[in-house]
Design a protein around this motif. Structure first.
Motif, PDB file in Angstrom:
ATOM      1  N   ILE A  61      -4.775   9.649   8.734  1.00  0.00           N
ATOM      2  CA  ILE A  61      -5.802   8.600   8.723  1.00  0.00           C
ATOM      3  C   ILE A  61      -6.369   8.470  10.127  1.00  0.00           C
ATOM      4  CG2 ILE A  61      -6.207   6.111   8.345  1.00  0.00           C
ATOM      5  CD1 ILE A  61      -5.662   7.456   5.730  1.00  0.00           C
ATOM      6  N   ILE A 117       1.076  14.479   2.459  1.00  0.00           N
ATOM      7  CA  ILE A 117       0.408  14.904   1.225  1.00  0.00           C
ATOM      8  C   ILE A 117      -1.105  14.706   1.378  1.00  0.00           C
ATOM      9  CG2 ILE A 117       0.110  14.346  -1.229  1.00  0.00           C
ATOM     10  CD1 ILE A 117       3.137  13.674  -1.237  1.00  0.00           C
ATOM     11  N   GLY A 118      -1.492  13.600   2.007  1.00  0.00           N
ATOM     12  CA  GLY A 118      -2.907  13.338   2.277  1.00  0.00           C
ATOM     13  C   GLY A 118      -3.206  13.606   3.752  1.00  0.00           C
ATOM     14  N   ILE A 167     -11.949   7.291  10.590  1.00  0.00           N
ATOM     15  CA  ILE A 167     -12.351   6.780   9.278  1.00  0.00           C
ATOM     16  C   ILE A 167     -13.800   6.259   9.268  1.00  0.00           C
ATOM     17  CG2 ILE A 167     -11.826   4.990   7.545  1.00  0.00           C
ATOM     18  CD1 ILE A 167      -9.896   7.425   7.602  1.00  0.00           C
ATOM     19  N   GLY A 219       0.801  -1.217   0.000  1.00  0.00           N
ATOM     20  CA  GLY A 219       0.000   0.000   0.000  1.00  0.00           C
ATOM     21  C   GLY A 219       0.834   1.267   0.000  1.00  0.00           C
ATOM     22  N   HIS A 250       0.230   9.530   3.995  1.00  0.00           N
ATOM     23  CA  HIS A 250      -0.646   9.690   5.165  1.00  0.00           C
ATOM     24  C   HIS A 250       0.092   9.394   6.455  1.00  0.00           C
ATOM     25  CE1 HIS A 250      -4.429   9.837   2.893  1.00  0.00           C
ATOM     26  NE2 HIS A 250      -3.956   8.870   2.131  1.00  0.00           N
ATOM     27  N   ILE A 300      -7.619   0.242   8.892  1.00  0.00           N
ATOM     28  CA  ILE A 300      -7.761   1.692   9.083  1.00  0.00           C
ATOM     29  C   ILE A 300      -9.161   2.086   9.558  1.00  0.00           C
ATOM     30  CG2 ILE A 300      -5.908   2.278   7.461  1.00  0.00           C
ATOM     31  CD1 ILE A 300      -8.004   3.262   5.519  1.00  0.00           C
TER      32      ILE A 300
HETATM   33  C1  HEC Z   1       0.333   9.705  -3.440  1.00  0.00           C
HETATM   34  C2  HEC Z   1      -0.259   9.997  -2.149  1.00  0.00           C
HETATM   35  C3  HEC Z   1      -1.229   9.028  -1.539  1.00  0.00           C
HETATM   36  C4  HEC Z   1      -1.052   7.688  -1.273  1.00  0.00           C
HETATM   37  C5  HEC Z   1       0.138   6.817  -1.592  1.00  0.00           C
HETATM   38  C6  HEC Z   1      -2.259   7.259  -0.557  1.00  0.00           C
HETATM   39  N1  HEC Z   1      -3.124   8.310  -0.422  1.00  0.00           N
HETATM   40 FE1  HEC Z   1      -4.906   8.256   0.561  1.00  0.00          FE
HETATM   41  N2  HEC Z   1      -5.220  10.219   0.091  1.00  0.00           N
HETATM   42  C7  HEC Z   1      -4.314  11.034  -0.565  1.00  0.00           C
HETATM   43  C8  HEC Z   1      -4.872  12.373  -0.688  1.00  0.00           C
HETATM   44  C9  HEC Z   1      -4.199  13.587  -1.342  1.00  0.00           C
HETATM   45  C10 HEC Z   1      -6.140  12.333  -0.062  1.00  0.00           C
HETATM   46  C11 HEC Z   1      -7.121  13.507   0.104  1.00  0.00           C
HETATM   47  C12 HEC Z   1      -8.404  13.263  -0.625  1.00  0.00           C
HETATM   48  C13 HEC Z   1      -8.377  13.503  -2.093  1.00  0.00           C
HETATM   49  O1  HEC Z   1      -7.316  13.806  -2.706  1.00  0.00           O
HETATM   50  O2  HEC Z   1      -9.448  13.404  -2.715  1.00  0.00           O
HETATM   51  C14 HEC Z   1      -6.317  10.956   0.427  1.00  0.00           C
HETATM   52  C15 HEC Z   1      -7.436  10.519   1.112  1.00  0.00           C
HETATM   53  C16 HEC Z   1      -7.548   9.287   1.712  1.00  0.00           C
HETATM   54  C17 HEC Z   1      -8.638   8.875   2.548  1.00  0.00           C
HETATM   55  C18 HEC Z   1      -9.816   9.740   2.967  1.00  0.00           C
HETATM   56  C19 HEC Z   1      -9.385  10.388   4.259  1.00  0.00           C
HETATM   57  C20 HEC Z   1     -10.222  11.507   4.725  1.00  0.00           C
HETATM   58  O3  HEC Z   1      -9.946  11.968   5.853  1.00  0.00           O
HETATM   59  O4  HEC Z   1     -11.120  11.976   4.010  1.00  0.00           O
HETATM   60  C21 HEC Z   1      -8.399   7.592   2.931  1.00  0.00           C
HETATM   61  C22 HEC Z   1      -9.260   6.717   3.824  1.00  0.00           C
HETATM   62  C23 HEC Z   1      -7.157   7.196   2.316  1.00  0.00           C
HETATM   63  N3  HEC Z   1      -6.659   8.260   1.586  1.00  0.00           N
HETATM   64  C24 HEC Z   1      -6.590   5.959   2.461  1.00  0.00           C
HETATM   65  C25 HEC Z   1      -5.402   5.584   1.852  1.00  0.00           C
HETATM   66  C26 HEC Z   1      -4.859   4.238   1.940  1.00  0.00           C
HETATM   67  C27 HEC Z   1      -5.483   3.105   2.731  1.00  0.00           C
HETATM   68  C28 HEC Z   1      -3.716   4.235   1.219  1.00  0.00           C
HETATM   69  C29 HEC Z   1      -2.792   3.078   0.954  1.00  0.00           C
HETATM   70  C30 HEC Z   1      -3.407   1.859   0.448  1.00  0.00           C
HETATM   71  C31 HEC Z   1      -3.532   5.581   0.678  1.00  0.00           C
HETATM   72  N4  HEC Z   1      -4.584   6.354   1.075  1.00  0.00           N
HETATM   73  C32 HEC Z   1      -2.472   5.977  -0.114  1.00  0.00           C
HETATM   74  C33 HEC Z   1      -3.078  10.683  -1.059  1.00  0.00           C
HETATM   75  C34 HEC Z   1      -2.535   9.409  -0.992  1.00  0.00           C
END
Ligand code: HEC
Length: 108
Positions: free
Chosen positions: A55, A51-52, A58, A34, A40, A105
């Motif tokens: 977590i 960047i995000g 949820i 992942g 995160h 998560i």
């Molecule tokens: C390249 C960067 C990146 C990676 C790698 C990534 N995410 Fe994200 N994620 C984001 C961003 C930026 C957002 C913000 C929402 C959007 O962009 O729409 C987000 C939003 C989320 C959200 C919603 C959280 C909220 O508070 O609304 C969840 C749940 C989530 N990610 C889970 C994961 C999981 C599980 C993984 C790994 C399997 C992962 N992400 C990998 C960039 C990433």
């Protein structure tokens, strides 16, 4: 009084739940799986990216765990401009890996 069989069964159950718990967590952190922590913050992770969003909370954001799984499969469905990878659509993770990560998560 517990007999040996009951004690063994109890140990077996706690080992299994520990392993299951570790799996989703490990998959979320693993750079070859992942790699969620590249973007995160997950509790207990040093050097995680920001960047995000962090977590947490949820289950409040995704009242049904199926919504969370759908989001991880393809986050572009809720935000076409997101930079989060479509883990299912691009087959970065298998369906069972997505389910395990979601279960991990969902408790955060
Ligand atoms: C390249 C960067 C990146 C990676 C790698 C990534 N995410 Fe994200 N994620 C984001 C961003 C930026 C957002 C913000 C929402 C959007 O962009 O729409 C987000 C939003 C989320 C959200 C919603 C959280 C909220 O508070 O609304 C969840 C749940 C989530 N990610 C889970 C994961 C999981 C599980 C993984 C790994 C399997 C992962 N992400 C990998 C960039 C990433």
């Amino acid at each position: 009084m517990l007999n040996h069989q009951q004690i063994f069964f109890g140990l077996w159950l706690s080992i299994c739940s520990g392993v299951l718990h570790a799996d989703g967590q490990q998959l979320a952190r693993d750079r070859n799986a992942g790699n969620c922590t590249a973007c995160h913050y997950l509790p207990g992770t040093e050097n995680s990216g920001n960047i995000g969003p962090e977590i947490k909370g949820i289950s409040q954001k995704f009242p049904d765990i199926k919504q969370l799984q759908a989001f991880i499969r393809d986050p572009a469905l809720s935000n076409p401009n997101t930079i989060m990878p479509p883990y299912g659509r691009h087959q970065i993770l298998t369906e069972s890996e997505i389910i395990e990560i979601s279960q991990f998560i969902y408790r955060l």
